[in-house]
Design an enzyme around this catalytic site. Sequence first.
Site, PDB file in Angstrom:
ATOM      1  N   ASN A 119      17.424  24.354  -5.950  1.00 27.78           N
ATOM      2  CA  ASN A 119      18.574  23.947  -6.771  1.00 27.78           C
ATOM      3  C   ASN A 119      18.449  22.489  -7.209  1.00 27.78           C
ATOM      4  O   ASN A 119      19.390  21.931  -7.772  1.00 27.78           O
ATOM      5  CB  ASN A 119      19.901  24.174  -6.020  1.00 27.78           C
ATOM      6  N   ARG A 139      12.992   7.424   3.196  1.00 28.40           N
ATOM      7  CA  ARG A 139      12.091   7.605   4.331  1.00 28.40           C
ATOM      8  C   ARG A 139      11.127   6.419   4.378  1.00 28.40           C
ATOM      9  O   ARG A 139      10.841   5.769   3.378  1.00 28.40           O
ATOM     10  CB  ARG A 139      11.333   8.932   4.220  1.00 28.40           C
ATOM     11  N   ALA A 153      11.055  26.537   8.082  1.00 25.95           N
ATOM     12  CA  ALA A 153      10.671  25.130   8.320  1.00 25.95           C
ATOM     13  C   ALA A 153      11.656  24.491   9.283  1.00 25.95           C
ATOM     14  O   ALA A 153      12.774  24.151   8.914  1.00 25.95           O
ATOM     15  CB  ALA A 153      10.663  24.361   6.999  1.00 25.95           C
ATOM     16  N   SER A 156      15.934  22.325   2.141  1.00 28.94           N
ATOM     17  CA  SER A 156      16.828  21.505   2.976  1.00 28.94           C
ATOM     18  C   SER A 156      16.549  20.048   2.677  1.00 28.94           C
ATOM     19  O   SER A 156      15.386  19.649   2.571  1.00 28.94           O
ATOM     20  CB  SER A 156      16.582  21.721   4.475  1.00 28.94           C
ATOM     21  N   TYR A 205      21.883  17.656  10.395  1.00 36.18           N
ATOM     22  CA  TYR A 205      20.521  18.161  10.144  1.00 36.18           C
ATOM     23  C   TYR A 205      19.983  18.839  11.403  1.00 36.18           C
ATOM     24  O   TYR A 205      19.530  19.982  11.367  1.00 36.18           O
ATOM     25  CB  TYR A 205      19.647  16.983   9.745  1.00 36.18           C
ATOM     26  N   GLY A 238      10.520  20.474  -4.044  1.00 37.29           N
ATOM     27  CA  GLY A 238      10.491  19.321  -3.145  1.00 37.29           C
ATOM     28  C   GLY A 238       9.065  18.919  -2.807  1.00 37.29           C
ATOM     29  O   GLY A 238       8.092  19.471  -3.345  1.00 37.29           O
TER      30      GLY A 238
HETATM   31  P1  NAD Z   1      12.437  17.533  -0.039  1.00 36.96           P
HETATM   32  O1  NAD Z   1      13.807  16.965  -0.094  1.00 36.96           O
HETATM   33  O2  NAD Z   1      11.364  16.890  -0.845  1.00 36.96           O
HETATM   34  O3  NAD Z   1      12.442  19.079  -0.398  1.00 36.96           O
HETATM   35  C1  NAD Z   1      13.506  19.924  -0.086  1.00 36.96           C
HETATM   36  C2  NAD Z   1      13.785  20.805  -1.294  1.00 36.96           C
HETATM   37  O4  NAD Z   1      14.836  21.739  -0.974  1.00 36.96           O
HETATM   38  C3  NAD Z   1      14.268  20.013  -2.516  1.00 36.96           C
HETATM   39  O5  NAD Z   1      13.499  20.342  -3.647  1.00 36.96           O
HETATM   40  C4  NAD Z   1      15.730  20.429  -2.659  1.00 36.96           C
HETATM   41  O6  NAD Z   1      16.169  20.352  -3.991  1.00 36.96           O
HETATM   42  C5  NAD Z   1      15.693  21.842  -2.095  1.00 36.96           C
HETATM   43  N1  NAD Z   1      17.013  22.308  -1.631  1.00 36.96           N
HETATM   44  C6  NAD Z   1      17.880  21.687  -0.794  1.00 36.96           C
HETATM   45  N2  NAD Z   1      18.990  22.417  -0.623  1.00 36.96           N
HETATM   46  C7  NAD Z   1      18.833  23.550  -1.361  1.00 36.96           C
HETATM   47  C8  NAD Z   1      19.622  24.713  -1.586  1.00 36.96           C
HETATM   48  N3  NAD Z   1      20.842  24.852  -1.039  1.00 36.96           N
HETATM   49  N4  NAD Z   1      19.137  25.688  -2.398  1.00 36.96           N
HETATM   50  C9  NAD Z   1      17.918  25.567  -2.972  1.00 36.96           C
HETATM   51  N5  NAD Z   1      17.120  24.486  -2.793  1.00 36.96           N
HETATM   52  C10 NAD Z   1      17.571  23.494  -2.003  1.00 36.96           C
HETATM   53  O7  NAD Z   1      12.002  17.534   1.532  1.00 36.96           O
HETATM   54  P2  NAD Z   1      10.629  17.915   2.222  1.00 36.96           P
HETATM   55  O8  NAD Z   1      10.132  16.732   2.960  1.00 36.96           O
HETATM   56  O9  NAD Z   1       9.735  18.588   1.247  1.00 36.96           O
HETATM   57  O10 NAD Z   1      11.125  18.966   3.314  1.00 36.96           O
HETATM   58  C11 NAD Z   1      10.989  20.364   3.103  1.00 36.96           C
HETATM   59  C12 NAD Z   1      11.339  21.120   4.365  1.00 36.96           C
HETATM   60  O11 NAD Z   1      10.503  20.699   5.453  1.00 36.96           O
HETATM   61  C13 NAD Z   1      12.788  20.918   4.841  1.00 36.96           C
HETATM   62  O12 NAD Z   1      13.281  22.131   5.347  1.00 36.96           O
HETATM   63  C14 NAD Z   1      12.649  19.904   5.949  1.00 36.96           C
HETATM   64  O13 NAD Z   1      13.675  20.025   6.910  1.00 36.96           O
HETATM   65  C15 NAD Z   1      11.291  20.276   6.542  1.00 36.96           C
HETATM   66  N6  NAD Z   1      10.683  19.120   7.236  1.00 36.96           N
HETATM   67  C16 NAD Z   1      10.037  18.152   6.538  1.00 36.96           C
HETATM   68  C17 NAD Z   1       9.500  17.072   7.219  1.00 36.96           C
HETATM   69  C18 NAD Z   1       8.732  15.991   6.517  1.00 36.96           C
HETATM   70  O14 NAD Z   1       8.260  15.070   7.196  1.00 36.96           O
HETATM   71  N7  NAD Z   1       8.526  16.018   5.227  1.00 36.96           N
HETATM   72  C19 NAD Z   1       9.623  16.982   8.607  1.00 36.96           C
HETATM   73  C20 NAD Z   1      10.320  17.986   9.280  1.00 36.96           C
HETATM   74  C21 NAD Z   1      10.825  19.072   8.581  1.00 36.96           C
HETATM   75  N1  UDP Z   2      12.670   2.835   8.925  1.00 33.43           N
HETATM   76  C1  UDP Z   2      12.507   1.467   8.783  1.00 33.43           C
HETATM   77  N2  UDP Z   2      12.680   0.924   7.538  1.00 33.43           N
HETATM   78  C2  UDP Z   2      12.976   1.661   6.429  1.00 33.43           C
HETATM   79  C3  UDP Z   2      13.119   3.053   6.574  1.00 33.43           C
HETATM   80  C4  UDP Z   2      12.959   3.613   7.842  1.00 33.43           C
HETATM   81  O1  UDP Z   2      12.235   0.756   9.762  1.00 33.43           O
HETATM   82  O2  UDP Z   2      13.134   1.078   5.332  1.00 33.43           O
HETATM   83  C5  UDP Z   2      12.474   3.441  10.261  1.00 33.43           C
HETATM   84  C6  UDP Z   2      13.587   4.371  10.725  1.00 33.43           C
HETATM   85  O3  UDP Z   2      14.629   3.645  11.346  1.00 33.43           O
HETATM   86  C7  UDP Z   2      12.840   5.274  11.694  1.00 33.43           C
HETATM   87  C8  UDP Z   2      11.429   5.359  11.104  1.00 33.43           C
HETATM   88  O4  UDP Z   2      11.315   4.256  10.205  1.00 33.43           O
HETATM   89  O5  UDP Z   2      12.779   4.670  12.962  1.00 33.43           O
HETATM   90  C9  UDP Z   2      11.167   6.658  10.346  1.00 33.43           C
HETATM   91  O6  UDP Z   2      12.241   6.851   9.463  1.00 33.43           O
HETATM   92  P1  UDP Z   2      12.298   8.028   8.384  1.00 33.43           P
HETATM   93  O7  UDP Z   2      13.586   7.866   7.633  1.00 33.43           O
HETATM   94  O8  UDP Z   2      11.043   8.050   7.602  1.00 33.43           O
HETATM   95  O9  UDP Z   2      12.316   9.392   9.205  1.00 33.43           O
HETATM   96  P2  UDP Z   2      12.817   9.885  10.644  1.00 33.43           P
HETATM   97  O10 UDP Z   2      11.561  10.037  11.408  1.00 33.43           O
HETATM   98  O11 UDP Z   2      13.735   8.880  11.269  1.00 33.43           O
HETATM   99  O12 UDP Z   2      13.495  11.168  10.333  1.00 33.43           O
END
Ligand code: NAD
Ligand code: UDP
Length: 328
Positions: free
Chosen positions: A33, A187, A115, A76, A146, A11
């Site tokens: 996965n 996003r 995370a 996740s 979530y 991810g």
């Molecule tokens: P992402 O979707 O890019 O990465 C998540 C990865 O987890 C993917 O590669 C997916 O295939 C894998 N995955 C999901 N379910 C699985 C399972 N059952 N078994 C094995 N692999 C699995 O998302 P991300 O932005 O990289 O987020 C990664 C982590 O960080 C998550 O736990 C997310 O909740 C947390 N997080 C991210 C953000 C952000 O802004 N990016 C914010 C808050 C929390």
């Molecule tokens: N959002 C938006 N237009 C889009 C996608 C998202 O206005 O095309 C808004 C969404 O409603 C939220 C903020 O942007 O208020 C951030 O959304 P995101 O899905 O990135 O993550 P969130 O912080 O809500 O988990």
Amino acid sequence: MKRILITGAAGFLGSHLCDKFINEGFYVIGMDNLITGDLKNIAHLFPNENFEFHNHDVTRFVHVSGKLDYILHFASPASPIDYLKIPIQTLKVGALGTHNLLGLAKEKKSRILIASTSEIYGDPLVHPQTEDYYGNVNTIGPRGVYDEAKRFQESITMAYNRFHGLETRIVRIFNTYGPRMRLNDGRVIPAFMGQALRGEDLTVFGDGSQTRSFCYVDDQVDGIYRLLFSDYDLPVNIGNPNEISILDFAKEIIKLTDSDQKIIFKPLPKDDPLQRQPNIDLAKKILNWKPKVDREEGMKKTYQYFKELPQEELYKREHKDFTKHIKR
Ligand code: NAD
Ligand code: UDP
């Protein structure tokens, strides 16, 4: 050589963490996965003799042979559209997946970092959010799958810490962005950048007065790295406190991409938090950490990444097909 297991390795965040730990001289075992991730994010690591990859769903029993010093549990779905499409898998990976990884950490005597997310604060009534705020979450709303999985994850992690004496760390991640985000994950940053690149109007949800605070991936990875090696086992916010409304952010993207797109308004999704900003005093104090990359610089780097993607990816409109990754 220290060995680390990183779940969610294919991810966005997981792949950057794999790079970081390889660069720091670790042996890295990536696990994923591929449900929302993509192997292209870690393909450059496959020739590296200090990297191995396991295609595995962590909601099933997790086995890794040999010693394991550290575990980072990042698997996740993370985008609201992703977790709306796969609600049960989202609940399972936060709950059953975390349970499996805590069990593995106990067996291997590893230190484990989980995370978590700003979503555990829900639609927050305290602003900016401090770690001692308990949150305002709608358990049965669409985002509940979530938010509640992540809240359970924190809870079971602390139970393993207190009951089994496991070494645990919990990072509460606030909106993080950068190269390797999936262009069509829904996003806001990939959405706006994709729209600008295709010459489409930018879709602002609601009136755009809701706020977010965006953290560049390198800063996030640095914070996570410091937390893992700290001796602090309660949750720590990592994010960039520079807050902006989504409407102003859309205007910034139009300026940054030098496009003349218009802004159009779409309905606000249910339970979309109205405001979000991390209080990072704790991270500053115990990790000596603060973000270094400002939004302008981070967005330029991210836009450059999206610009260089092959044209067919830019026009791949349909959401990722999750069905082939779900084993029953
Ligand atoms: P992402 O979707 O890019 O990465 C998540 C990865 O987890 C993917 O590669 C997916 O295939 C894998 N995955 C999901 N379910 C699985 C399972 N059952 N078994 C094995 N692999 C699995 O998302 P991300 O932005 O990289 O987020 C990664 C982590 O960080 C998550 O736990 C997310 O909740 C947390 N997080 C991210 C953000 C952000 O802004 N990016 C914010 C808050 C929390
Ligand atoms: N959002 C938006 N237009 C889009 C996608 C998202 O206005 O095309 C808004 C969404 O409603 C939220 C903020 O942007 O208020 C951030 O959304 P995101 O899905 O990135 O993550 P969130 O912080 O809500 O988990």
